[in-house]
Design an enzyme around this catalytic site. Structure first.
Site, PDB file in Angstrom:
ATOM      1  N   PHE A   9      -0.934  -2.983  -1.018  1.00  0.00           N
ATOM      2  CA  PHE A   9      -0.485  -2.986   0.373  1.00  0.00           C
ATOM      3  C   PHE A   9       0.796  -3.798   0.490  1.00  0.00           C
ATOM      4  O   PHE A   9       0.858  -4.954   0.065  1.00  0.00           O
ATOM      5  CB  PHE A   9      -1.575  -3.586   1.264  1.00  0.00           C
ATOM      6  CG  PHE A   9      -1.181  -3.705   2.714  1.00  0.00           C
ATOM      7  CD1 PHE A   9      -1.222  -2.602   3.553  1.00  0.00           C
ATOM      8  CD2 PHE A   9      -0.774  -4.926   3.253  1.00  0.00           C
ATOM      9  CE1 PHE A   9      -0.859  -2.700   4.898  1.00  0.00           C
ATOM     10  CE2 PHE A   9      -0.414  -5.045   4.592  1.00  0.00           C
ATOM     11  CZ  PHE A   9      -0.458  -3.926   5.418  1.00  0.00           C
ATOM     12  N   GLY A  10       1.828  -3.197   1.106  1.00  0.00           N
ATOM     13  CA  GLY A  10       3.096  -3.896   1.336  1.00  0.00           C
ATOM     14  C   GLY A  10       3.344  -4.050   2.828  1.00  0.00           C
ATOM     15  O   GLY A  10       3.097  -3.112   3.606  1.00  0.00           O
ATOM     16  N   TYR A  11       3.845  -5.212   3.233  1.00  0.00           N
ATOM     17  CA  TYR A  11       4.099  -5.475   4.663  1.00  0.00           C
ATOM     18  C   TYR A  11       5.510  -6.034   4.886  1.00  0.00           C
ATOM     19  O   TYR A  11       5.919  -6.236   6.029  1.00  0.00           O
ATOM     20  CB  TYR A  11       3.051  -6.466   5.214  1.00  0.00           C
ATOM     21  CG  TYR A  11       3.046  -7.761   4.434  1.00  0.00           C
ATOM     22  CD1 TYR A  11       2.265  -7.912   3.285  1.00  0.00           C
ATOM     23  CD2 TYR A  11       3.892  -8.807   4.803  1.00  0.00           C
ATOM     24  CE1 TYR A  11       2.318  -9.075   2.540  1.00  0.00           C
ATOM     25  CE2 TYR A  11       3.938  -9.974   4.061  1.00  0.00           C
ATOM     26  CZ  TYR A  11       3.147 -10.102   2.930  1.00  0.00           C
ATOM     27  OH  TYR A  11       3.212 -11.255   2.178  1.00  0.00           O
ATOM     28  N   GLY A  12       6.227  -6.336   3.782  1.00  0.00           N
ATOM     29  CA  GLY A  12       7.576  -6.910   3.890  1.00  0.00           C
ATOM     30  C   GLY A  12       8.544  -5.996   3.167  1.00  0.00           C
ATOM     31  O   GLY A  12       8.636  -4.795   3.468  1.00  0.00           O
ATOM     32  N   SER A  13       9.240  -6.541   2.178  1.00  0.00           N
ATOM     33  CA  SER A  13      10.206  -5.697   1.459  1.00  0.00           C
ATOM     34  C   SER A  13       9.517  -4.519   0.774  1.00  0.00           C
ATOM     35  O   SER A  13      10.141  -3.484   0.540  1.00  0.00           O
ATOM     36  CB  SER A  13      10.980  -6.530   0.426  1.00  0.00           C
ATOM     37  OG  SER A  13      10.145  -6.927  -0.634  1.00  0.00           O
ATOM     38  N   GLU A  88       7.784 -11.248  -6.796  1.00  0.00           N
ATOM     39  CA  GLU A  88       7.149 -12.028  -5.721  1.00  0.00           C
ATOM     40  C   GLU A  88       6.840 -13.457  -6.171  1.00  0.00           C
ATOM     41  O   GLU A  88       5.992 -14.128  -5.571  1.00  0.00           O
ATOM     42  CB  GLU A  88       5.863 -11.321  -5.267  1.00  0.00           C
ATOM     43  CG  GLU A  88       6.046  -9.883  -4.800  1.00  0.00           C
ATOM     44  CD  GLU A  88       6.872  -9.739  -3.517  1.00  0.00           C
ATOM     45  OE1 GLU A  88       6.873 -10.687  -2.715  1.00  0.00           O
ATOM     46  OE2 GLU A  88       7.532  -8.700  -3.346  1.00  0.00           O
TER      47      GLU A  88
END
Ligand code: SIN
Length: 184
Positions: A9-13, A88
Site C-alpha cells: 500500500f502506497g500513500y505518499g510518493s 524509504e
C-alpha cells in the site's frame, strides 16, 4: 494471485511513482490512519541540516486514508522490497495492515505499508499549516524540490478521488507561496 504474492500500500510518493514491477494496481483504503507532512526528509526532498517534509501515517481512530495498492509477484518480491527498503530508509519501516478495495466490492487483504513513526531520527511532527508550507517551499534534495513532491501527491490523490484536507491545504499554501515568488 499466489499465496506468496504481496500487496503493497502506497500513500505518499508510492501513489504517483511506484517505480517497481507489479501485476495489478487498485485504489485502496486503510482505516485508523491519517496522512500527515510530519516526517523530515534529508535524503530525498531536503538535506541534512535543512530537512524537507514528506508524508507519513499517524494513528487516528476515526480516519480513513486512501492510496494505491500494488500486487507484487512472488518472483519479484525480494527485489522490490530491497529496492523500497533503500528508498524509504529515511525513517520508514514496514508494517502489515489490512486494506480495503472500495472499487472491488469492498474486499479486504493484508498489505505491507512503509510508515515512519514518531521514534525515528528524522521525525518532525506537527506544525501549523503555514509553517509546514514555508518549510516545504524552501527545501530541496537529491530527488528534487519539496514542492514538486506536494504538487504530484495532491494531483495523484485528486485522480483517485481522495478528500484529504491536510494534503490539499498544504498544496494550496505551497502553490500560493510559489506564485508569490513568481514561479507560478
Ligand atoms: C509511501 O508512499 O507509501 C511512503 C512514503 C513516501 O515515499 O512518500
Amino acid at each position: 494471485m499466489n499465496l506468496t504474492d504481496v500487496w503493497l500500500f502506497g500513500y505518499g510518493s508510492l501513489v504517483w511513482r511506484p517505480d517497481f514491477p507489479f501485476d495489478e494496481v487498485r485504489v485502496a483504503t486503510i482505516a485508523g490512519w491519517s496522512r500527515r507532512f510530519w516526517q523530515g526528509s534529508t535524503d530525498h526532498r531536503g538535506v541534512p541540516g535543512s530537512p524537507g517534509r514528506v508524508v507519513t501515517l499517524v494513528e487516528d481512530p476515526e480516519a480513513v486514508c486512501i492510496g494505491r495498492a500494488y500486487l507484487v509477484d512472488n518472483a519479484n518480491r525480494a527485489m522490490v522490497l530491497r529496492k523500497l527498503d533503500f528508498r524509504e530508509k529515511g525513517g520508514y519501516s514496514l508494517r502489515n495492515i489490512e486494506v480495503t478495495f472500495p472499487e472491488n466490492g469492498g474486499t479486504k487483504a493484508g498489505a505491507l505499508v512503509y510508515i515512519a513513526g514518531p521514534d525515528n531520527s528524522e521525525w518532525l511532527g506537527a506544525a501549523l499549516p503555514d509553517e509546514i508550507a514555508e518549510q516545504i517551499s524552501g527545501s530541496s534534495g537529491p530527488s528534487g524540490n519539496n514542492d514538486e513532491y506536494v504538487k504530484r501527491l495532491a494531483g495523484a490523490l485528486r485522480d483517485i478521488g481522495a478528500q484529504d484536507t491536510h494534503v490539499f491545504e498544504i498544496a494550496a499554501l505551497v502553490s500560493s507561496l510559489s506564485s508569490r515568488r513568481g514561479e507560478g
